[in-house]
Design a protein around this motif. Structure first.
Motif, mmCIF file in Angstrom:
data_model
loop_
_atom_site.group_PDB
_atom_site.id
_atom_site.type_symbol
_atom_site.label_atom_id
_atom_site.label_comp_id
_atom_site.label_asym_id
_atom_site.label_seq_id
_atom_site.Cartn_x
_atom_site.Cartn_y
_atom_site.Cartn_z
ATOM 1 N N PHE A 121 0.750 -1.341 -0.329
ATOM 2 C CA PHE A 121 -0.153 0.482 0.265
ATOM 3 C C PHE A 121 0.551 1.378 0.048
ATOM 4 O O PHE A 121 1.501 1.273 0.906
ATOM 5 C CB PHE A 121 -0.736 0.252 1.048
ATOM 6 N N PRO A 122 0.455 2.282 -1.430
ATOM 7 C CA PRO A 122 1.468 2.972 -0.718
ATOM 8 C C PRO A 122 1.129 4.002 0.104
ATOM 9 O O PRO A 122 0.284 4.245 0.470
ATOM 10 C CB PRO A 122 1.294 4.114 -3.026
ATOM 11 N N ARG A 123 2.111 4.998 0.355
ATOM 12 C CA ARG A 123 1.743 5.900 1.854
ATOM 13 C C ARG A 123 1.173 7.009 0.846
ATOM 14 O O ARG A 123 0.536 7.818 1.783
ATOM 15 C CB ARG A 123 2.643 6.216 2.438
ATOM 16 N N GLU A 124 1.344 7.595 -0.107
ATOM 17 C CA GLU A 124 0.153 9.179 -0.090
ATOM 18 C C GLU A 124 -1.054 8.296 -0.897
ATOM 19 O O GLU A 124 -1.574 9.219 -0.981
ATOM 20 C CB GLU A 124 0.802 9.212 -1.711
ATOM 21 N N LEU A 125 -1.579 7.382 -0.777
ATOM 22 C CA LEU A 125 -3.148 6.577 -0.868
ATOM 23 C C LEU A 125 -3.767 7.195 0.329
ATOM 24 O O LEU A 125 -3.679 6.164 1.588
ATOM 25 C CB LEU A 125 -3.476 5.406 -1.584
#
Length: 358
Positions: free
Chosen positions: A291-295
């Motif tokens: 899971f990308p931290r930007e999302l």
């Protein structure tokens, strides 16, 4: 502006069709040329792009040797396209092809990096010799690019760690999603709580580990469904239904048959499947690594060891409300127009740089 996008296997365009089409959809001065080695061009694609199958030696099985011993033929074919720039997805063959075009006929190229290929090689057990060569060549080719565009912050940081020239690395350009295609649909579906996985069936996605979790939950009134091409042998438990590889146009139907998407991967960039699920009002349970931290999280992000517990908790959660919030979130933030505008900007800048060096 004539843009070449290279694919070793043109069948991969099924996954990238919306991405590639966006470059033309929002820019009338752009024409995309798909250059490929193998695969079948679908009729529906011919309305959008020009296609050029490279004539290479069919005797050789190695991708690198095919390119090496067919360069004179390839050069002659490429000159007819009159290309201004190459947009390369970060598969090693695409990088090698782009590097050749840059050195031989002075066509600049821009790379969109969408995943950590080093972790993928580790997960697939690539032998140490091949891995060292691939890692070295990857950085070598990236350093020849005009711009190296990561699709998330974690890849931005890794590119620096790998030794890619920092002046070439741009800010991340995130995937988009077409919310007119990926949307809630009224369809017949199971009454059971349904958990879905979509993606390649391969080691880096930790499919074995996830199937063990599904088998443990066979008495919990949970239905599991999976879709994607097989890249390894696997046996599915009785409570898991495998659809095989689904064509892209059937993906919105798949998302609408589930209550929750799972993504247990060991490594990801900025996964399209999360945006697509969100657009269909489906929350996600993803591993920390995936899971990308930007999302923004709509669902849960957890260690894979906690998936069993998280699934039982999410079964009781208000997933419909979370899903509605998720759809509004991606509609505001992740359209293909934003992606196309940023990528076209880098492609045009690479052409300007080329002219200045003359």
């Amino acid at each position: 502006m004539n843009i070449i996008i290279p694919f070793y296997n043109v069948d991969d365009l099924d996954f990238y069709h919306h991405l590639v089409r966006s470059l033309q959809s929002f820019h009338s001065d752009v024409h995309v040329h798909i250059v490929y080695m193998n695969g079948k061009v679908e009729n529906v694609w011919k309305h959008d792009f020009s296609f050029h199958k490279l004539e290479v030696s069919s005797v050789l099985r190695s991708k690198a040797l095919q390119l090496l011993f067919s360069r004179r033929k390839i050069w002659g074919q490429l000159k007819k396209i009159n290309a201004d720039v190459i947009f390369a997805l970060s598969e090693l063959w695409s990088l090698e092809f782009s590097s050749y075009c840059f050195r031989k006929i002075n066509i600049p190229f821009v790379v969109w990096v969408r995943g950590d290929h080093r972790k993928v090689r580790d997960a697939r057990g690539v032998n140490i010799f091949k891995k060292l060569i691939a890692n070295y060549l990857e950085v070598k080719y990236l350093n020849e690019a005009a711009f190296v565009v990561p699709n998330c912050m974690s890849l931005h940081e890794k590119l620096h760690e790998w030794g890619v020239n920092g002046s070439k690395i741009t800010k991340p350009v995130y995937n988009g999603v077409d919310t007119e295609v990926f949307k809630p649909i009224n369809i017949s579906r199971s009454e059971k709580f349904t958990v879905g996985y979509v993606g390649r069936i391969c080691p880096e996605k930790r499919v074995y580990e996830f199937l063990r979790i599904a088998e443990k939950l066979k008495n919990k009134d949970i239905k599991f469904v999976m879709a994607g091409p097989k890249a390894m042998d696997v046996k599915f438990p009785e409570n898991v239904h495998y659809f095989g590889k689904l064509p892209f146009e059937k993906m919105p139907i798949f998302y609408n048959t589930i209550d929750l998407l799972v993504l247990p991967s060991l490594t990801e960039g900025f996964p399209s499947v999360i945006l697509e699920a969100y657009a269909c009002e489906k929350p996600v349970l993803a591993s920390i690594e995936a899971f990308p931290r930007e999302l923004k999280v709509f669902g849960a992000v957890a260690n894979l060891k906690e998936f069993e517990k998280e699934l039982i908790m999410l079964q009781k959660a208000d997933l419909r409300n979370l899903g509605r919030q998720a759809r509004e979130y991606v509609k505001r933030n992740f359209g293909w127009r934003q992606f196309a505008n940023q990528i076209i900007n880098y492609l045009k800048l690479s052409c300007i740089q080329k002219e200045r060096k003359k």
